[in-house]
Design a protein around this motif. Structure first.
Motif, short mmCIF file in Angstrom:
data_model
loop_
_atom_site.label_atom_id
_atom_site.label_comp_id
_atom_site.label_asym_id
_atom_site.label_seq_id
_atom_site.Cartn_x
_atom_site.Cartn_y
_atom_site.Cartn_z
N UNK A 41 -11.49 1.64 51.49
CA UNK A 41 -10.07 1.73 51.21
C UNK A 41 -9.56 2.52 52.59
N UNK A 42 -8.11 2.56 52.96
CA UNK A 42 -7.84 2.74 54.14
C UNK A 42 -7.77 4.05 54.17
N UNK A 43 -8.71 5.03 53.38
CA UNK A 43 -8.44 6.37 53.80
C UNK A 43 -9.26 7.20 54.62
N UNK A 44 -10.44 5.46 54.54
CA UNK A 44 -11.75 5.59 55.16
C UNK A 44 -12.27 4.88 55.88
N UNK A 45 -11.75 4.06 56.63
CA UNK A 45 -10.93 2.95 57.81
C UNK A 45 -11.81 4.03 59.04
N UNK A 46 -10.83 5.57 58.83
CA UNK A 46 -11.49 6.55 60.49
C UNK A 46 -12.92 6.68 60.43
N UNK A 47 -13.77 6.60 58.95
CA UNK A 47 -14.20 7.59 58.88
C UNK A 47 -15.21 6.25 59.88
N UNK A 48 -15.19 4.46 58.96
CA UNK A 48 -16.03 4.06 59.35
C UNK A 48 -15.81 3.47 60.99
N UNK A 49 -15.04 3.94 61.47
CA UNK A 49 -14.86 3.61 63.30
C UNK A 49 -15.42 4.65 64.06
N UNK A 50 -14.84 5.94 62.96
CA UNK A 50 -15.62 7.33 64.39
C UNK A 50 -17.28 7.06 64.69
N UNK A 51 -17.97 6.27 62.47
CA UNK A 51 -19.28 6.10 62.83
C UNK A 51 -20.02 5.29 63.33
N UNK A 83 -9.42 17.38 54.39
CA UNK A 83 -9.31 16.49 55.66
C UNK A 83 -8.14 16.30 55.83
N UNK A 84 -6.93 16.43 55.76
CA UNK A 84 -5.57 16.94 56.46
C UNK A 84 -4.77 15.27 56.32
N UNK A 85 -5.37 14.78 54.53
CA UNK A 85 -4.64 13.83 54.24
C UNK A 85 -3.33 13.89 53.88
N UNK A 86 -2.29 14.12 53.36
CA UNK A 86 -1.41 13.86 51.96
C UNK A 86 -1.93 13.41 50.52
N UNK A 87 -1.28 14.39 50.06
CA UNK A 87 -2.06 13.67 48.58
C UNK A 87 -0.71 14.10 47.48
N UNK A 88 -0.12 13.61 46.91
CA UNK A 88 0.63 13.91 45.57
C UNK A 88 -0.61 14.81 44.53
N UNK A 89 -0.15 15.42 43.78
CA UNK A 89 -0.54 15.73 42.26
C UNK A 89 -1.28 15.21 41.35
N UNK A 90 -0.22 13.55 41.83
CA UNK A 90 -0.57 12.45 40.61
C UNK A 90 -1.25 10.90 40.89
N UNK A 91 -1.59 11.33 42.65
CA UNK A 91 -2.12 10.55 43.23
C UNK A 91 -3.22 9.48 42.74
N UNK A 92 -3.74 9.85 41.52
CA UNK A 92 -4.83 9.02 40.96
C UNK A 92 -4.19 8.45 40.19
N UNK A 93 -2.97 8.24 39.73
CA UNK A 93 -1.99 7.15 38.67
C UNK A 93 -0.94 7.79 38.56
N UNK A 94 -0.49 6.68 37.46
CA UNK A 94 1.66 7.25 37.87
C UNK A 94 1.59 7.78 37.18
#
Length: 400
Positions: A250-260, A141-152
């Motif tokens: 979460x912020x990453x889902x807000x665009x989907x909420x707006x879309x639908x 979905x073209x969203x920036x992600x770091x390899x350990x984003x789920x935790x420090x």
């Protein structure tokens, strides 16, 4: 046998502590929650040690403006603080310590030095697998992600180290088990016991209308797959239907909420094909909302065993879930709900449409789902199984 627990947060751990107390083997509970929360689960106050500072700081940080939160994340500091305090509270007399992987540096090492068997609870899939599959989703979905984003990264490293040093790793589903085996963890090191549900808290009450409602409850992010549910429901465009979300967004889902065109509301609608966000609800209130719905859907791309599944079933909801939710361990495909592949919107639409068009079959599944969790997947069932596993591993240790 004496079992100590050291846990950050709550998840299913208070239910575990309650079961150990019922079986007369709970030695102590070390928690980041206040003592009164644990007491509500039937745990004697004298057995509880609380590192409340951790929760106070973390919850205060979450209330800070986004700009401040982006400057500094105290996650590792708070885990380390809990770990240090936990190691000081830890008593010597325990035969088994059950804890989380992030308590590696102090608590787990101290328990091992005392000759205590260490069981690391993993409520999810292997940490490496989590990062791989969630990373795929962000990339898709073209969203920036770091390899350990789920935790420090440091918490992630401690978790991996805990897998190595622990005597056993407890996992709640065959899906989670598969990810550990794929990452090289020997099968004999894994304890498999599926979670349960509190039938006094989750129960079915009478539905007040004939609206066909699809519901999801939980945190809303890419990992939970709510964007696939939004797409599938919108494309079906079913008369007299609604899609309802309960939880936090979460912020990453807000665009989907707006879309639908998701609409925030404090109550259900009247079946105008709407998608409604009803906000976060206390767990003790969820049964009221579930009971006014027709089917529960969870499209997660990875879970250990999502507790919302047996909870929804106890309220008479058939469940549509993915293969990566742990649902296959409880839900019998075609009888209590449906198991579909991750990211498969067409399969999701097919199953929702079938339940929509066949209310008699939906009612059969409702009854079957309720009976399924009532006879084999309560917290008492979980307690019996986990205690047997603790007895087994302790007997194995004493043979040498």
């Amino acid at each position: 046998m004496k079992v100590s627990l050291s846990i950050i947060g709550r998840f299913h751990f208070f239910d575990l502590a309650c079961q150990l107390e019922k079986h007369g083997i709970l030695h102590q509970l070390i928690t980041s929650y206040p003592k009164f929360e644990a007491v509500r689960y039937g745990i004697p106050r004298r057995k509880i040690s609380s590192v409340l500072k951790k929760e106070i700081i973390q919850r205060g940080w979450r209330l800070m403006p986004r700009l401040i939160r982006d400057l500094y994340n105290p996650q590792y500091f708070l885990h380390e603080m809990f770990d240090k305090k936990s190691s000081k509270f830890l008593k010597k007399e325990a035969d088994i310590l059950t804890t989380t992987g992030s308590c590696y540096e102090y608590t787990i090492k101290k328990a091992k030095s005392q000759g205590t068997l260490v069981v690391v609870e993993s409520g999810s899939s292997h940490a490496f697998f989590q990062n791989e599959i969630v990373g795929e989703e962000y990339k898709n979905f073209g969203i920036p992600y770091s390899p350990f984003q789920l935790s420090d990264k440091r918490i992630f490293d401690d978790t991996l180290k805990s897998y190595e040093i622990a005597d056993y790793i407890a996992i709640p589903s065959n899906f989670a088990k598969k990810t550990f085996l794929e990452k090289g963890i020997p099968e004999e090191k894994l304890i498999y016991v599926p979670y349960g549900v509190d039938l006094s808290e989750f129960r079915q009450v009478e539905k007040q209308d004939d609206v066909f409602r699809v519901v999801f409850a939980g945190g809303m992010n890419l990992r939970k797959g709510v964007h696939y549910l939004l797409q599938g429901f919108s494309e079906l465009n079913l008369p007299n239907s609604e899609l309802v979300f309960l939880g936090t967004v979460n912020d990453e889902i807000k665009p989907f909420f707006r879309k639908y065109s998701v609409r925030s509301s404090d109550k259900f609608g009247n079946g105008d094909k709407e998608i409604l966000y009803l906000g976060h609800k206390p767990q003790r209130e969820l049964y009221k909302y579930y009971s006014q719905c027709s089917v529960f859907v969870i499209m997660s791309i990875q879970e250990g065993l999502a507790l919302v599944q047996p909870q929804a079933m106890a309220c008479g909801l058939p469940v549509i879930c993915t293969t990566n939710t742990g649902g296959e361990d409880i839900i019998r495909d075609g009888k209590d709900g449906y198991i579909i592949p991750i990211r498969d919107v067409d399969a999701l639409k097919e199953k929702i449409l079938y339940l929509y068009e066949n209310p008699e079959e939906r009612e059969k599944m409702s009854k079957s789902a309720r009976e399924r969790v009532s006879t084999g997947f309560t917290w008492d069932d979980y307690g019996d199984r986990i205690v047997k596993e603790y007895e087994r591993i302790l007997n194995s240790k004493n043979q040498f």
